[in-house]
Motif scaffolding. Sequence first.
Motif, PDB file in Angstrom:
ATOM      1  N   SER A 154      24.798  11.719  -3.387  1.00  0.00           N
ATOM      2  CA  SER A 154      23.738  11.040  -2.650  1.00  0.00           C
ATOM      3  C   SER A 154      23.591   9.647  -3.256  1.00  0.00           C
ATOM      4  O   SER A 154      23.471   9.505  -4.476  1.00  0.00           O
ATOM      5  N   ALA A 155      23.631   8.627  -2.400  1.00  0.00           N
ATOM      6  CA  ALA A 155      23.590   7.247  -2.878  1.00  0.00           C
ATOM      7  C   ALA A 155      22.170   6.713  -2.844  1.00  0.00           C
ATOM      8  O   ALA A 155      21.466   6.836  -1.830  1.00  0.00           O
ATOM      9  N   GLY A 156      21.744   6.129  -3.944  1.00  0.00           N
ATOM     10  CA  GLY A 156      20.425   5.521  -4.034  1.00  0.00           C
ATOM     11  C   GLY A 156      20.491   4.261  -4.864  1.00  0.00           C
ATOM     12  O   GLY A 156      21.527   3.585  -4.926  1.00  0.00           O
ATOM     13  N   ILE A 157      19.371   3.925  -5.485  1.00  0.00           N
ATOM     14  CA  ILE A 157      19.309   2.750  -6.356  1.00  0.00           C
ATOM     15  C   ILE A 157      18.646   3.132  -7.671  1.00  0.00           C
ATOM     16  O   ILE A 157      17.887   4.110  -7.745  1.00  0.00           O
ATOM     17  N   VAL A 158      18.916   2.359  -8.709  1.00  0.00           N
ATOM     18  CA  VAL A 158      18.287   2.571 -10.009  1.00  0.00           C
ATOM     19  C   VAL A 158      18.040   1.215 -10.652  1.00  0.00           C
ATOM     20  O   VAL A 158      18.807   0.270 -10.466  1.00  0.00           O
ATOM     21  N   PHE A 159      16.927   1.126 -11.375  1.00  0.00           N
ATOM     22  CA  PHE A 159      16.655  -0.054 -12.189  1.00  0.00           C
ATOM     23  C   PHE A 159      15.779   0.361 -13.360  1.00  0.00           C
ATOM     24  O   PHE A 159      15.235   1.472 -13.386  1.00  0.00           O
ATOM     25  N   TRP A 160      15.664  -0.513 -14.329  1.00  0.00           N
ATOM     26  CA  TRP A 160      14.850  -0.259 -15.504  1.00  0.00           C
ATOM     27  C   TRP A 160      13.719  -1.283 -15.563  1.00  0.00           C
ATOM     28  O   TRP A 160      13.934  -2.476 -15.316  1.00  0.00           O
ATOM     29  N   THR A 161      12.526  -0.808 -15.853  1.00  0.00           N
ATOM     30  CA  THR A 161      11.405  -1.725 -16.022  1.00  0.00           C
ATOM     31  C   THR A 161      11.557  -2.468 -17.345  1.00  0.00           C
ATOM     32  O   THR A 161      12.382  -2.111 -18.196  1.00  0.00           O
ATOM     33  N   ARG A 162      10.756  -3.493 -17.517  1.00  0.00           N
ATOM     34  CA  ARG A 162      10.793  -4.227 -18.784  1.00  0.00           C
ATOM     35  C   ARG A 162      10.315  -3.347 -19.937  1.00  0.00           C
ATOM     36  O   ARG A 162      10.630  -3.600 -21.094  1.00  0.00           O
ATOM     37  N   ASP A 163       9.554  -2.286 -19.616  1.00  0.00           N
ATOM     38  CA  ASP A 163       9.102  -1.329 -20.626  1.00  0.00           C
ATOM     39  C   ASP A 163      10.158  -0.289 -20.951  1.00  0.00           C
ATOM     40  O   ASP A 163       9.937   0.582 -21.792  1.00  0.00           O
ATOM     41  N   GLY A 164      11.298  -0.337 -20.240  1.00  0.00           N
ATOM     42  CA  GLY A 164      12.382   0.600 -20.517  1.00  0.00           C
ATOM     43  C   GLY A 164      12.377   1.855 -19.669  1.00  0.00           C
ATOM     44  O   GLY A 164      13.209   2.748 -19.886  1.00  0.00           O
ATOM     45  N   GLU A 165      11.469   1.948 -18.687  1.00  0.00           N
ATOM     46  CA  GLU A 165      11.431   3.132 -17.824  1.00  0.00           C
ATOM     47  C   GLU A 165      12.542   3.050 -16.779  1.00  0.00           C
ATOM     48  O   GLU A 165      12.747   2.017 -16.149  1.00  0.00           O
ATOM     49  N   ARG A 166      13.249   4.148 -16.595  1.00  0.00           N
ATOM     50  CA  ARG A 166      14.317   4.228 -15.599  1.00  0.00           C
ATOM     51  C   ARG A 166      13.732   4.741 -14.287  1.00  0.00           C
ATOM     52  O   ARG A 166      13.103   5.792 -14.249  1.00  0.00           O
ATOM     53  N   ILE A 167      13.940   3.997 -13.203  1.00  0.00           N
ATOM     54  CA  ILE A 167      13.386   4.350 -11.898  1.00  0.00           C
ATOM     55  C   ILE A 167      14.518   4.521 -10.902  1.00  0.00           C
ATOM     56  O   ILE A 167      15.341   3.617 -10.714  1.00  0.00           O
ATOM     57  N   VAL A 168      14.561   5.696 -10.289  1.00  0.00           N
ATOM     58  CA  VAL A 168      15.564   6.025  -9.283  1.00  0.00           C
ATOM     59  C   VAL A 168      14.866   6.213  -7.948  1.00  0.00           C
ATOM     60  O   VAL A 168      13.804   6.842  -7.876  1.00  0.00           O
ATOM     61  N   ASN A 169      15.449   5.674  -6.895  1.00  0.00           N
ATOM     62  CA  ASN A 169      14.881   5.871  -5.556  1.00  0.00           C
ATOM     63  C   ASN A 169      16.011   5.915  -4.533  1.00  0.00           C
ATOM     64  O   ASN A 169      17.142   5.525  -4.818  1.00  0.00           O
TER      65      ASN A 169
END
Length: 291
Positions: A154-169
Amino acid sequence: MPIQESILATWAAPVDTSQSARTYEAVARVLNGHRFQFGLTHSIYLQGSYANHTNIRRDSDIDVVIELTNRQNYDVNSLSSADQQAVNAQYSTMPQGLTEFKNEVVDVLRHSFGQEAVTVGNKAIRLEPLPGPLPADIIVCQTYRRYRTARSYSAGIVFWTRDGERIVNFPRQHRENGAAKNDLAHTWYKPTIRMFKSARTHLENTGYLPNGTAPSYCIECLLYNVPEHRFGFRHGQTFVDVVNWLDETQMDDFVCQNELQWLFKGASADWTISSAKHFVSAMIDLWNASA
């Protein structure tokens, strides 16, 4: 009497998107016109309420995604050891590039729109409305793949906040599932989302509901779990049928609209059942107070 049908119809009505379109076009023109270093390629698109046609008048900014497409991040946790090794081998020589990509995006925006217009926040780059009528929150991310087998994902997106939290959507699946739900509900699903978001805003403006209790994305996902036959015919009847169903239903296994994440469970959850139930109770109180 209950909430007037004319008020509910106004809350549910679509909002003009010409201003958001102009802002998006200005941002996309600048980023698509830039040639990124290191051979980095990208895709740019809207997400959020404007992309899903569930925006209300309160939605005064747009959400733009710029996705790094040739530096994938991936998850093989559900695979066997042999399949994990097979997938890992595909990425063993792939260089990292998201940090460099984001830095370049910031530089391009500041060069095009001015230093004062661009602020790098914890999650998004904030672009004040110099290029268009509305401000924009720009998410810089990379392609994410959640593998189901060694050859399917399943293809989505991921990024990291400046606080280091990994967010997938999974914004594409969210958009596609919302469109399908709207068809199954005879085009009543998206107007109902706008109606409930507007009711939320009304209660926030009157001080009855604290700001942030019911984020728009969470309302949209909450209503996605409501059966299609609860939507339709009249705004007032839909309001009552949806609220009653939510009030009577256990929410433990509710999914996000993308159907790939839990709404209230797991690392992706940023809302609680308690908050959702509080929102439903507020909708009941709003209806009864109008009676």
